[in-house]
Write an enzyme that holds these catalytic residues in place. Sequence first.
Site, short mmCIF file in Angstrom:
data_model
loop_
_atom_site.label_atom_id
_atom_site.label_comp_id
_atom_site.label_asym_id
_atom_site.label_seq_id
_atom_site.Cartn_x
_atom_site.Cartn_y
_atom_site.Cartn_z
CG HIS A 115 48.76 50.70 47.14
ND1 HIS A 115 47.40 50.80 46.89
CD2 HIS A 115 49.01 49.38 47.30
CE1 HIS A 115 46.87 49.58 46.88
NE2 HIS A 115 47.82 48.71 47.14
NE ARG A 140 51.97 44.89 49.75
CZ ARG A 140 52.20 46.17 50.05
NH1 ARG A 140 52.59 46.49 51.28
NH2 ARG A 140 52.04 47.11 49.15
NE ARG A 144 47.56 44.77 49.79
CZ ARG A 144 48.11 45.84 50.37
NH1 ARG A 144 48.04 45.98 51.68
NH2 ARG A 144 48.72 46.77 49.67
CG HIS A 178 46.61 39.82 47.46
ND1 HIS A 178 47.58 40.50 48.19
CD2 HIS A 178 46.31 40.63 46.41
CE1 HIS A 178 47.86 41.65 47.58
NE2 HIS A 178 47.09 41.75 46.51
#
Length: 335
Positions: free
Chosen positions: A295, A171, A271, A268
């Site tokens: 996650h 991130r 990612r 993003h």
Amino acid sequence: MDQSLPYILADYLDYMRSIRGNSESTIKEYTYDLSNFLKFMRIRKDRLTGVALSDVDISAVDESFMNKIILQDLYAYISYADKYRDNHGYAKFRKVASLKSFFKYLFEKVKLIDENPAYSLEYPKTDKRLPIYLTLDDAAKLLNTVSSEKNEFLRYRDYAIMMIFLNCGLRLSELTSINIDSIKEDRSLNIIGKGNKERTVFLNDATYEAVSQYLERRPNIEESDDSSDGKALFLSNRNTRISNRAVQHMIEKRVRLAGLDPSSYTVHKLRHTAATLMYKYGDVDIRALQEILGHVSVATTQIYTHIDTERIRSATDKNPLSQFEPNHSLENGDD
């Protein structure tokens, strides 16, 4: 403590911060959602008329008031958010998540309510969007944009940043918070992710080489008493820790130079690209990918299993019956 918030909500937000370790961004979202919910409940339960939601006082809301709330009230609030506040998809989903978490805390953790009305509250149906990502060729184009950079420091810094994004799937905030001592001798990288949770990712050969070459050109600066700039891996032109906005600006510039649309390919999306490439070409187990990306739930990671149409086609082609040919004509079947 915000005096406009009832103690029952303020205590829950402190619980999120100190016990669950939620980020300030998440706490801010939950504060907004739950404050509006309690204001809606006061209008509904106390039959307030002619009062705007923003003007409702919720400071006196207590456990007695919360015990009056039933499941029907929760659905009424979600319906109100949908019809009158133009909430769709993710916004409604987040509101349900905040309600379920809040009432679970009140019922199970502090036992301030007799029943949990949110236990059976359903999540709204949302459209599952496939992540936008760069193809392998587009990723190469993006990385090659540094060849035109005349400033040697920026050339090696920007390349190292993009390599970490595209190979490790970090991130934005995780990348800018990396310190030099976060990289270990075994090429592992300690990351502090969402909710202050720590995880380890590994730098592959090309990424480690990119970082090493950047470090050879990184200015040596002393760490002051009130700054962590001396520890920062990535520096700005002013020799301070690079900011999130500076990285976003750099990626926007590189995306344009690569002939791509910066409104589609944001930081993003790099990612997403890393996750997609690892899944498509690296034969990465979904659980391993979950760990790499940080996650909490594997359900979040499973979106990447739906994007590889080539793998789906290949699976069908590998069926042992894919080359089957009948030994007689099918045009006229036997009676």
